[in-house]
Design a protein around this motif. Sequence first.
Motif, PDB file in Angstrom:
ATOM      1  N   VAL A 187      -4.166   6.935 -16.339  1.00 56.78           N
ATOM      2  CA  VAL A 187      -4.512   5.952 -15.317  1.00 56.78           C
ATOM      3  C   VAL A 187      -4.120   6.533 -13.968  1.00 56.78           C
ATOM      4  CG1 VAL A 187      -4.207   3.586 -14.492  1.00 56.78           C
ATOM      5  CG2 VAL A 187      -3.971   4.075 -16.932  1.00 56.78           C
ATOM      6  N   SER A 188      -5.040   6.504 -13.028  1.00 61.91           N
ATOM      7  CA  SER A 188      -4.713   6.884 -11.654  1.00 61.91           C
ATOM      8  C   SER A 188      -4.977   5.681 -10.765  1.00 61.91           C
ATOM      9  CB  SER A 188      -5.513   8.100 -11.202  1.00 61.91           C
ATOM     10  OG  SER A 188      -6.889   7.815 -11.217  1.00 61.91           O
ATOM     11  N   ALA A 189      -4.184   5.575  -9.697  1.00 58.24           N
ATOM     12  CA  ALA A 189      -4.266   4.411  -8.817  1.00 58.24           C
ATOM     13  C   ALA A 189      -4.362   4.850  -7.369  1.00 58.24           C
ATOM     14  CB  ALA A 189      -3.038   3.522  -9.007  1.00 58.24           C
ATOM     15  N   VAL A 190      -5.239   4.188  -6.623  1.00 56.57           N
ATOM     16  CA  VAL A 190      -5.352   4.385  -5.180  1.00 56.57           C
ATOM     17  C   VAL A 190      -5.336   3.007  -4.525  1.00 56.57           C
ATOM     18  CG1 VAL A 190      -6.598   6.579  -5.320  1.00 56.57           C
ATOM     19  CG2 VAL A 190      -7.878   4.431  -5.236  1.00 56.57           C
ATOM     20  N   PHE A 191      -4.876   2.987  -3.276  1.00 55.41           N
ATOM     21  CA  PHE A 191      -4.825   1.745  -2.509  1.00 55.41           C
ATOM     22  C   PHE A 191      -5.888   1.810  -1.421  1.00 55.41           C
ATOM     23  CE2 PHE A 191      -3.318  -1.113   0.769  1.00 55.41           C
ATOM     24  CZ  PHE A 191      -2.866  -2.196   0.035  1.00 55.41           C
ATOM     25  N   GLY A 197       0.783  -1.225   0.000  1.00 57.63           N
ATOM     26  CA  GLY A 197       0.000   0.000   0.000  1.00 57.63           C
ATOM     27  C   GLY A 197       0.811   1.269   0.000  1.00 57.63           C
ATOM     28  N   TRP A 198       0.124   2.380  -0.194  1.00 58.91           N
ATOM     29  CA  TRP A 198       0.693   3.712  -0.205  1.00 58.91           C
ATOM     30  C   TRP A 198      -0.425   4.695   0.112  1.00 58.91           C
ATOM     31  CZ3 TRP A 198      -0.183   0.853  -4.633  1.00 58.91           C
ATOM     32  CH2 TRP A 198      -1.157   1.355  -5.497  1.00 58.91           C
ATOM     33  N   ALA A 199      -0.020   5.909   0.414  1.00 63.37           N
ATOM     34  CA  ALA A 199      -0.995   6.968   0.688  1.00 63.37           C
ATOM     35  C   ALA A 199      -1.176   7.809  -0.566  1.00 63.37           C
ATOM     36  CB  ALA A 199      -0.509   7.846   1.841  1.00 63.37           C
ATOM     37  N   GLY A 200      -2.367   8.320  -0.768  1.00 65.35           N
ATOM     38  CA  GLY A 200      -2.623   9.224  -1.885  1.00 65.35           C
ATOM     39  C   GLY A 200      -2.867   8.508  -3.195  1.00 65.35           C
ATOM     40  N   SER A 207     -14.405   7.684 -18.080  1.00 65.73           N
ATOM     41  CA  SER A 207     -13.577   6.976 -17.103  1.00 65.73           C
ATOM     42  C   SER A 207     -14.331   5.792 -16.520  1.00 65.73           C
ATOM     43  CB  SER A 207     -13.195   7.902 -15.943  1.00 65.73           C
ATOM     44  OG  SER A 207     -12.445   8.990 -16.376  1.00 65.73           O
ATOM     45  N   VAL A 208     -13.582   4.748 -16.197  1.00 59.75           N
ATOM     46  CA  VAL A 208     -14.100   3.632 -15.406  1.00 59.75           C
ATOM     47  C   VAL A 208     -13.030   3.279 -14.379  1.00 59.75           C
ATOM     48  CG1 VAL A 208     -15.547   2.676 -17.258  1.00 59.75           C
ATOM     49  CG2 VAL A 208     -13.224   1.791 -16.917  1.00 59.75           C
ATOM     50  N   THR A 209     -13.461   2.687 -13.275  1.00 58.80           N
ATOM     51  CA  THR A 209     -12.521   2.253 -12.245  1.00 58.80           C
ATOM     52  C   THR A 209     -12.623   0.748 -12.087  1.00 58.80           C
ATOM     53  OG1 THR A 209     -12.681   4.355 -11.086  1.00 58.80           O
ATOM     54  CG2 THR A 209     -11.829   2.486  -9.823  1.00 58.80           C
ATOM     55  N   GLY A 233      -7.410   0.417  -6.822  1.00 62.67           N
ATOM     56  CA  GLY A 233      -8.398   0.957  -7.749  1.00 62.67           C
ATOM     57  C   GLY A 233      -7.675   1.686  -8.861  1.00 62.67           C
ATOM     58  N   LEU A 234      -7.872   1.232 -10.078  1.00 63.33           N
ATOM     59  CA  LEU A 234      -7.289   1.868 -11.261  1.00 63.33           C
ATOM     60  C   LEU A 234      -8.402   2.597 -12.000  1.00 63.33           C
ATOM     61  CD1 LEU A 234      -5.112  -1.092 -12.559  1.00 63.33           C
ATOM     62  CD2 LEU A 234      -4.305   0.958 -11.383  1.00 63.33           C
ATOM     63  N   THR A 235      -8.294   3.913 -12.092  1.00 61.20           N
ATOM     64  CA  THR A 235      -9.261   4.692 -12.860  1.00 61.20           C
ATOM     65  C   THR A 235      -8.644   4.979 -14.215  1.00 61.20           C
ATOM     66  OG1 THR A 235     -10.236   5.648 -10.882  1.00 61.20           O
ATOM     67  CG2 THR A 235     -10.631   6.806 -12.964  1.00 61.20           C
ATOM     68  N   TRP A 236      -9.264   4.437 -15.247  1.00 62.52           N
ATOM     69  CA  TRP A 236      -8.811   4.544 -16.630  1.00 62.52           C
ATOM     70  C   TRP A 236      -9.620   5.654 -17.292  1.00 62.52           C
ATOM     71  CZ3 TRP A 236      -5.040   0.947 -17.925  1.00 62.52           C
ATOM     72  CH2 TRP A 236      -4.913  -0.142 -17.059  1.00 62.52           C
ATOM     73  N   THR A 237      -8.947   6.658 -17.831  1.00 61.40           N
ATOM     74  CA  THR A 237      -9.623   7.787 -18.453  1.00 61.40           C
ATOM     75  C   THR A 237      -9.186   7.926 -19.903  1.00 61.40           C
ATOM     76  OG1 THR A 237      -9.749   8.958 -16.346  1.00 61.40           O
ATOM     77  CG2 THR A 237     -10.032  10.283 -18.333  1.00 61.40           C
TER      78      THR A 237
END
Length: 151
Positions: free
Chosen positions: A95-99, A79-82, A124-126, A106-110
């Motif tokens: 692509v943005s990623a959250v843990f 894991g990581w923050a942010g 976008s979808v996650t 969670g990968l948000t593909w735009t």
Amino acid sequence: MTTPGVGTDDEATVTIRCQDNSSVGVTFCDRFNFDADSVHYAVELRAPVLTARVNEVVAWIWDSDLSVFLDELAADYRGWAGERSWQTNDRDLAVSAVFRSGGHIGLTWTLRPWPKASGNWSASVTTWLEAGEQMTSLATDVRAFLAGEPR
């Protein structure tokens, strides 16, 4: 979950399905090259009442590779923050990623074709995947797809 596969014309594809909702997904397909400096491919997003496609995303050899970004996420399976993010040089795929707790990413593909044109659109979808093995598998599948290697 990722699924490397073969499309309808014997072309390589990679499909990412959300483990929380299998009707949400992303497909990489229709890969081709004009020269040794780039790879062109299509990306499709799917979710209930949404289908979006960009026919020509370009990966340049001097850009940061999507598979490297995915490898880094897989390596940080604890894991990581942010939020972490990646995008193509043309910014038509991001692509943005959250843990989240429980070891999921969670990968948000735009998709955002023609980002500088008036009247442009984005979608976008996650997708949620397990942080360890599923992320490692996704990075491997995307690397093989971009390189044109059979899986």
